[in-house]
Write an enzyme that holds these catalytic residues in place. Structure first.
Site, PDB file in Angstrom:
ATOM      1  CE1 TYR A   1     -44.544 -23.608 -14.631  1.00  0.00           C
ATOM      2  CE2 TYR A   1     -45.320 -23.921 -16.884  1.00  0.00           C
ATOM      3  CZ  TYR A   1     -45.117 -24.413 -15.604  1.00  0.00           C
ATOM      4  OH  TYR A   1     -45.471 -25.693 -15.300  1.00  0.00           O
ATOM      5  N   GLY A   2     -41.641 -22.596 -17.715  1.00  0.00           N
ATOM      6  CA  GLY A   2     -41.627 -23.817 -18.527  1.00  0.00           C
ATOM      7  C   GLY A   2     -41.737 -23.651 -20.027  1.00  0.00           C
TER       8      GLY A   2
ATOM      9  CB  CYS B   1     -53.722 -36.549 -21.704  1.00  0.00           C
ATOM     10  SG  CYS B   1     -54.928 -35.197 -21.683  1.00  0.00           S
TER      11      CYS B   1
ATOM     12  CG  ASN C   1     -48.931 -26.934 -15.599  1.00  0.00           C
ATOM     13  OD1 ASN C   1     -48.754 -28.088 -15.982  1.00  0.00           O
ATOM     14  ND2 ASN C   1     -48.412 -25.892 -16.235  1.00  0.00           N
ATOM     15  CB  SER C   2     -46.489 -27.894  -9.342  1.00  0.00           C
ATOM     16  OG  SER C   2     -47.213 -29.036  -8.942  1.00  0.00           O
ATOM     17  NE  ARG C   3     -46.058 -29.210 -16.653  1.00  0.00           N
ATOM     18  CZ  ARG C   3     -46.465 -30.088 -17.578  1.00  0.00           C
ATOM     19  NH1 ARG C   3     -45.640 -31.004 -18.025  1.00  0.00           N
ATOM     20  NH2 ARG C   3     -47.690 -30.039 -18.071  1.00  0.00           N
TER      21      ARG C   3
ATOM     22  CG  HIS D   1     -47.367 -33.166 -27.529  1.00  0.00           C
ATOM     23  ND1 HIS D   1     -48.546 -32.665 -27.017  1.00  0.00           N
ATOM     24  CD2 HIS D   1     -46.488 -33.139 -26.504  1.00  0.00           C
ATOM     25  CE1 HIS D   1     -48.390 -32.352 -25.736  1.00  0.00           C
ATOM     26  NE2 HIS D   1     -47.151 -32.635 -25.404  1.00  0.00           N
TER      27      HIS D   1
ATOM     28  CG  ASP E   1     -43.621 -33.366 -23.816  1.00  0.00           C
ATOM     29  OD1 ASP E   1     -44.817 -33.627 -23.612  1.00  0.00           O
ATOM     30  OD2 ASP E   1     -43.226 -32.218 -24.101  1.00  0.00           O
TER      31      ASP E   1
ATOM     32  CE  LYS F   1     -44.571 -29.252 -24.537  1.00  0.00           C
ATOM     33  NZ  LYS F   1     -45.221 -30.522 -24.852  1.00  0.00           N
TER      34      LYS F   1
ATOM     35  CB  SER G   1     -50.656 -30.583 -22.274  1.00  0.00           C
ATOM     36  OG  SER G   1     -49.987 -30.135 -23.430  1.00  0.00           O
TER      37      SER G   1
ATOM     38  CE  LYS H   1     -47.089 -35.766 -24.188  1.00  0.00           C
ATOM     39  NZ  LYS H   1     -48.286 -35.127 -23.631  1.00  0.00           N
ATOM     40  CB  THR H   2     -44.681 -38.234 -17.878  1.00  0.00           C
ATOM     41  OG1 THR H   2     -44.441 -37.036 -18.612  1.00  0.00           O
ATOM     42  CG2 THR H   2     -43.497 -38.522 -16.970  1.00  0.00           C
ATOM     43  CG  ASN H   3     -48.294 -41.091 -15.199  1.00  0.00           C
ATOM     44  OD1 ASN H   3     -48.155 -41.660 -14.128  1.00  0.00           O
ATOM     45  ND2 ASN H   3     -48.420 -39.783 -15.303  1.00  0.00           N
TER      46      ASN H   3
ATOM     47  NE  ARG I   1     -48.082 -26.100 -23.255  1.00  0.00           N
ATOM     48  CZ  ARG I   1     -49.307 -26.207 -23.704  1.00  0.00           C
ATOM     49  NH1 ARG I   1     -49.794 -25.314 -24.570  1.00  0.00           N
ATOM     50  NH2 ARG I   1     -50.096 -27.201 -23.346  1.00  0.00           N
TER      51      ARG I   1
HETATM   52  P1  GTP Z   1     -47.359 -33.014 -20.561  1.00  0.00           P
HETATM   53  O1  GTP Z   1     -46.043 -33.034 -19.900  1.00  0.00           O
HETATM   54  O2  GTP Z   1     -48.216 -31.837 -20.135  1.00  0.00           O
HETATM   55  O3  GTP Z   1     -47.304 -33.094 -22.065  1.00  0.00           O
HETATM   56  O4  GTP Z   1     -48.236 -34.230 -19.989  1.00  0.00           O
HETATM   57  P2  GTP Z   1     -48.188 -35.832 -20.031  1.00  0.00           P
HETATM   58  O5  GTP Z   1     -49.007 -36.297 -21.192  1.00  0.00           O
HETATM   59  O6  GTP Z   1     -46.799 -36.336 -19.923  1.00  0.00           O
HETATM   60  O7  GTP Z   1     -49.045 -36.193 -18.735  1.00  0.00           O
HETATM   61  P3  GTP Z   1     -48.660 -37.021 -17.416  1.00  0.00           P
HETATM   62  O8  GTP Z   1     -48.168 -38.408 -17.729  1.00  0.00           O
HETATM   63  O9  GTP Z   1     -47.781 -36.194 -16.590  1.00  0.00           O
HETATM   64  O10 GTP Z   1     -50.083 -37.172 -16.727  1.00  0.00           O
HETATM   65  C1  GTP Z   1     -50.825 -36.092 -16.302  1.00  0.00           C
HETATM   66  C2  GTP Z   1     -51.894 -36.501 -15.341  1.00  0.00           C
HETATM   67  O11 GTP Z   1     -52.666 -37.604 -15.831  1.00  0.00           O
HETATM   68  C3  GTP Z   1     -51.326 -36.915 -13.981  1.00  0.00           C
HETATM   69  O12 GTP Z   1     -52.046 -36.269 -12.966  1.00  0.00           O
HETATM   70  C4  GTP Z   1     -51.559 -38.404 -13.964  1.00  0.00           C
HETATM   71  O13 GTP Z   1     -51.763 -38.860 -12.647  1.00  0.00           O
HETATM   72  C5  GTP Z   1     -52.777 -38.617 -14.850  1.00  0.00           C
HETATM   73  N1  GTP Z   1     -52.716 -39.947 -15.516  1.00  0.00           N
HETATM   74  C6  GTP Z   1     -51.694 -40.434 -16.249  1.00  0.00           C
HETATM   75  N2  GTP Z   1     -51.942 -41.682 -16.693  1.00  0.00           N
HETATM   76  C7  GTP Z   1     -53.176 -41.996 -16.246  1.00  0.00           C
HETATM   77  C8  GTP Z   1     -54.015 -43.156 -16.373  1.00  0.00           C
HETATM   78  O14 GTP Z   1     -53.662 -44.155 -17.005  1.00  0.00           O
HETATM   79  N3  GTP Z   1     -55.235 -43.101 -15.775  1.00  0.00           N
HETATM   80  C9  GTP Z   1     -55.646 -42.007 -15.080  1.00  0.00           C
HETATM   81  N4  GTP Z   1     -56.849 -42.045 -14.520  1.00  0.00           N
HETATM   82  N5  GTP Z   1     -54.883 -40.896 -14.919  1.00  0.00           N
HETATM   83  C10 GTP Z   1     -53.667 -40.884 -15.493  1.00  0.00           C
HETATM   84  C1  SPV Z   2     -47.192 -29.496 -22.167  1.00  0.00           C
HETATM   85  O1  SPV Z   2     -47.950 -28.590 -21.760  1.00  0.00           O
HETATM   86  O2  SPV Z   2     -47.526 -30.278 -23.098  1.00  0.00           O
HETATM   87  C2  SPV Z   2     -45.892 -29.723 -21.517  1.00  0.00           C
HETATM   88  C3  SPV Z   2     -45.433 -28.752 -20.502  1.00  0.00           C
HETATM   89  O3  SPV Z   2     -45.223 -30.684 -21.842  1.00  0.00           O
HETATM   90  S1  SPV Z   2     -44.778 -27.282 -21.169  1.00  0.00           S
HETATM   91  O4  SPV Z   2     -43.378 -27.487 -21.462  1.00  0.00           O
HETATM   92  O5  SPV Z   2     -44.939 -26.214 -20.154  1.00  0.00           O
HETATM   93  O6  SPV Z   2     -45.487 -26.929 -22.367  1.00  0.00           O
HETATM   94 MN    MN Z   3     -46.177 -31.905 -23.474  1.00  0.00          MN
END
Ligand code: GTP
Ligand code: SPV
Ligand code: MN
Length: 594
Positions: free
Chosen positions: A197-198, A250, A372-374, A226, A277, A206, A248, A252-254, A69
């Protein structure tokens, strides 16, 4: 496909502007999608991956200048400056249109325009909303198919209503000097140009589901955030839902897909993903807050995703997934990224398209996949997808969690005193920047509610809206917490194991909501007693009650320093910061100074 005169009139206007050779309506049928995939393969826009290991999966590389972004080139345009500025880039609506119109004039000559009707949220839900995206990119069509409910069903949902978001996207020349991502919330309109891109081009995500929708929520009395949405099912079969806003990349997906540690799995606890997300939240008939996930897929960060860190996300990518800017393993025609395993492919193509020897390239410090590969993966692939995923009414929210990357200040978890204090906590969020947006990485910046890049109106008004929602929800409001998985030790290593083990913190949160556990009242909020965070099974990783104690320390001097950053943010936002939040900040400072 439709007789909706609002859609047709707008389409005619846009066709007259961008002058495509051909206009193709996307009906969402498999035949049509297959033809588009074949076309993208024949032009080299996409590559087919190993169809035995990764059936239906495609690889795509963007231009090097187009990998994230672009917040500096993202605008919220309104009639009056104060309705969007100063946290957002702002330009007056007609001025921006006058600037962009010549760029769009004839931009699709020699190209096909795809008309994508799509629905954000479950088909048939009273909370879902329809958009139409016009684009000259097959990549966008194929991604929107995964990320939204796309095609005829979306038009059926719209009927003859004028309540749809008008999105115009052209990749144009993918020229970063002329890249603009522009929202016109007062006109339900999005114009995006010169990116492919995304988050810049999948306009349902978004641009609509956060920037436009946050403004709609402000006007209509609901919230677009978000936030991930997850359910924790207790051994008795009852499920409680938590939403969480982290900036972003940080976590969320995890968190949304976490696998419970043994100590909980054994007892029969389960975790279910509703969203990773974005959450749209409305007050239900019973007065509680209900959340739906407007999306139908995950546009997730690839690096760091592996069978241990996020098994469910990895499993979600095993079919019908589009990979963007990851490395290509030519030996078996699969994909690779940093953190997938420790074996970069020898016979590899890195994300910009160069053939490299993976181990050698990595040894020299090269990144095979872009940070930021997805992956764009269908939600239905997710092994832990909630059975409520398509529930038109959404799920009731018990707790809301804020968090970010803070190396020192924020403790592992704390609870706000009440809703208004929780709104303060969200407004004061800060986090180290990540690769999800272009610009420096690792710099702490204020990111209120993880919405700094996504709030479609004045941030002060946004805070007021949060306070108003709390008034309406009264004692049925979700409890608000803050977490931090990213505290580091003196060597810069993360202290908390994170990932699945974050459930230990979520369990304290739920126990608090259910009144099952005490807390310590401190200047910043309610902190857990260290022994109430269950660390059973973490001995091997050296995590003990003492580690938790350490993670729960609050350094008043650091916090007072941090309050200065909140003052700066509030000063920058200006007059529209609610007096209540100024008071919360002053009260916090007074408590810390004691
Ligand atoms: P967006 O899609 O950009 O909104 O991101 P998101 O908030 O879904 O982030 P995501 O879960 O993809 O995590 C992004 C990065 O944070 C990855 O490289 C993960 O490995 C790392 N990460 C996620 N959870 C943890 C955690 O509990 N501890 C640590 N140390 N790293 C984490
Ligand atoms: C973010 O950056 O918070 C994302 C990826 O979830 S994107 O859709 O590219 O904004
Ligand atoms: Mn996001």
């Amino acid at each position: 496909m439709t007789n909706n005169k609002h859609v047709l009139t707008w389409l005619d206007e846009m066709v007259a502007l961008v002058k495509p050779d051909k206009v193709v309506w996307i009906d969402g049928s498999e035949e049509q999608l297959k033809a588009l995939r074949d076309e993208a393969l024949s032009t080299g826009e996409m590559e087919a991956l190993n169809q035995e290991e990764l059936p239906g999966c495609l690889l795509h590389r963007t231009k090097k200048n187009d990998v994230a972004r672009v917040e500096g080139r993202t605008y919220i345009c309104t009639k009056n400056r104060d309705d969007a500025a100063p946290i957002n880039n702002w330009m007056e609506t007609s001025e921006m249109k006058a600037k962009l119109t010549p760029m769009y004039d004839g931009v699709m000559k020699g190209r096909t325009m795809y008309v994508i009707p799509y629905c954000m949220g479950p088909i048939g839900s009273p909370f879902s909303k329809v958009g139409v995206e016009l684009t000259d990119s097959i990549y966008v069509v194929l991604n929107m198919d995964i990320m939204t409910r796309m095609g005829q069903k979306a038009l059926d949902q719209l009927g003859d209503s004028n309540d749809f978001v008008r999105g115009l996207h052209s990749k144009a020349d993918v020229d970063e000097e002329n890249r603009y991502i522009v929202q016109f919330p007062e006109e339900n309109t999005i114009w995006s140009i010169n990116s492919a891109y995304g988050g810049n081009v999948l306009l349902g995500k978004k641009c609509f589901a956060l920037r436009i929708a946050s403004y709609q929520g402000f006007k209509e009395g609901w919230m677009a955030e978000h936030m991930l949405i997850l359910g924790i099912e207790a051994p008795n079969g009852e499920t409680s839902y938590i939403t969480a806003a982290f900036p972003s990349a940080c976590g969320k997906t995890n968190l949304a897909m976490l696998i419970p540690p043994e100590v909980y799995a054994q007892q029969g606890y389960k975790v279910w993903t509703v969203g990773d997300d974005i959450a749209w939240m409305h007050i239900g008939e019973d007065g509680r807050l209900y959340a739906i996930n407007p999306e139908a897929g995950f546009f997730g960060v690839a690096p760091g995703t592996n069978a241990k860190s996020n098994y469910n996300a990895l499993a979600s990518t095993k079919k019908n997934t589009i990979f963007t800017n990851v490395a290509h393993n030519l030996d078996n025609n699969t994909v690779w990224w940093e953190g997938l395993d420790k074996n970069p492919p020898v016979n590899a193509v890195e994300w910009t398209g160069n053939k490299v020897n993976g181990p050698e390239y990595a040894a020299q410090g090269g990144k095979l996949a872009h940070p930021n590969s997805r992956f764009t993966a269908p939600a239905i692939n997710c092994p832990c997808l909630s059975k409520e995923f398509d529930n038109p009414n959404g799920v009731p929210v018990t707790a809301m969690v804020f968090g970010g990357r803070r190396a020192k200040t924020a403790p592992l978890v704390y609870q706000s005193f009440d809703w208004n204090h929780g709104v303060y906590v969200g407004s004061a969020m800060a986090s180290e920047t990540t690769a999800a947006a272009t610009g420096a990485v690792g710099v702490v910046r204020r990111d209120p509610m993880a919405m700094r890049p996504f709030c479609g109106y004045n941030m002060g008004d946004y805070f007021s809206h949060w306070l108003d929602m709390g008034k309406k929800l009264g004692d049925k409001a979700p409890k608000i917490f803050n977490v931090n998985w990213f505290r580091t030790d003196d060597e810069g290593h993360f202290i908390w194991p994170g990932f699945g083990d974050n459930m230990r913190v979520l369990m304290w949160i739920l126990n608090r909501c259910e009144g099952k556990v005490d807390a310590v009242e401190t200047a910043i909020g309610y902190l857990p007693k260290a022994e109430d965070i269950d660390v059973t099974g973490l001995e091997g990783e050296g995590v003990t009650v003492d580690t938790v104690k350490d993670l729960l320390t609050v350094d008043s001097a650091l916090w007072l320093e941090d309050c200065k950053g909140v003052h700066e943010l509030y000063d920058q936002i200006g007059e529209r910061v609610p007096a209540e939040l100024e008071k919360q900040l002053a009260d916090l400072e007074a408590r810390l100074a004691k």
